[in-house]
Write a protein that holds these residues in place. Sequence first.
Motif, mmCIF file in Angstrom:
data_model
loop_
_atom_site.group_PDB
_atom_site.id
_atom_site.type_symbol
_atom_site.label_atom_id
_atom_site.label_comp_id
_atom_site.label_asym_id
_atom_site.label_seq_id
_atom_site.Cartn_x
_atom_site.Cartn_y
_atom_site.Cartn_z
ATOM 1 N N SER B 141 1.042 -1.027 0.045
ATOM 2 C CA SER B 141 0.085 0.016 -0.082
ATOM 3 C C SER B 141 0.878 1.159 -0.167
ATOM 4 N N ALA B 145 0.752 4.443 -2.656
ATOM 5 C CA ALA B 145 0.635 5.686 -2.113
ATOM 6 C C ALA B 145 1.669 6.802 -2.779
ATOM 7 N N THR B 216 -5.506 6.801 -0.669
ATOM 8 C CA THR B 216 -4.276 6.337 0.148
ATOM 9 C C THR B 216 -4.246 6.844 1.353
ATOM 10 N N THR B 219 -3.943 3.795 3.587
ATOM 11 C CA THR B 219 -2.741 3.121 3.701
ATOM 12 C C THR B 219 -2.480 2.983 5.134
ATOM 13 N N TYR B 239 -8.430 -1.745 0.663
ATOM 14 C CA TYR B 239 -7.505 -1.998 2.023
ATOM 15 C C TYR B 239 -8.317 -3.106 2.943
#
Lengths: 14, 257
Positions: B141, B145, B216, B219, B239
């Motif tokens: 992740s 990002a 993002t 994250t 996510y």
Amino acid sequence: GSKQSTITKFFNKV
Amino acid sequence: MLELRLVQGSLLKKVLESIKDLVNDANFDFSSSGFSLQSMDSSHVALVALLLKSEGFEHYRCDRNTSMGMNLGNMSKMLKCAGNDDIITIKGDDGSDTVTFMFESPTQDKIADFEMKLMDIDSEHLGIPEAEYHAIVKMPSAEFARICKDLASIGDTVVISVTKEGVKFSTRGDIGTANIVLRQNTTVDKPEDATVIEMNEPVSMTFALRYMNSFTKATPLSNTVTISMSPDLPVVVEYKIAEMGYVRFYLAPKMEE
């Protein structure tokens, strides 16, 4: 050029 | 009667931080199996779907299905008052126009109650069809990002292309162009560092970087992110929240006129 589509174009109301 | 006790309260703080800038207010739908939220941003270009299953809570009681409209900015203000190690309990009573967040320090020597006003939200619930995606990319992740942030300094949109060579992120702007290619890489020490590309058919789609960068913010919730794409469907940026559920962001593509 490209145009921003929207979510409602793809998913229907339930 | 609703009472949900989450020992890892920081998870809820992180969830709010990841969605509060995209969505102003939303209905939280509580049932015996967990709670969920679905909401579009004000321009209907992106949709967030959150699921937190009851198994992830130390204590979970929801006597009957209930929906609570909350302003996410206000909820975030309240949750910011919880310490990162605090246990967070969400409490509600049938028919009440408030919800209570209780924060307990790990040593139980500080206990705080924050009562937040609920709101009536007229939100439309959308049916999200099951889809077979042309390509699914799983990657760290933090790397995703970084790529979104870097490309946004060059252009406004990203073209994400998946071929058997790998996944390519491209942009162009006034100062020039940028292309970042990631190849499948599974020979890593930790599985969360792997880039895994599942491709049924090649796919290439264009998206607004502003939204990708907003996604993002999730994250901190997960070491990995999954990007699922099919032409003529919104991309899904997911996510996973360990043991509990997920935050999924759907983003409508930019399409040729």
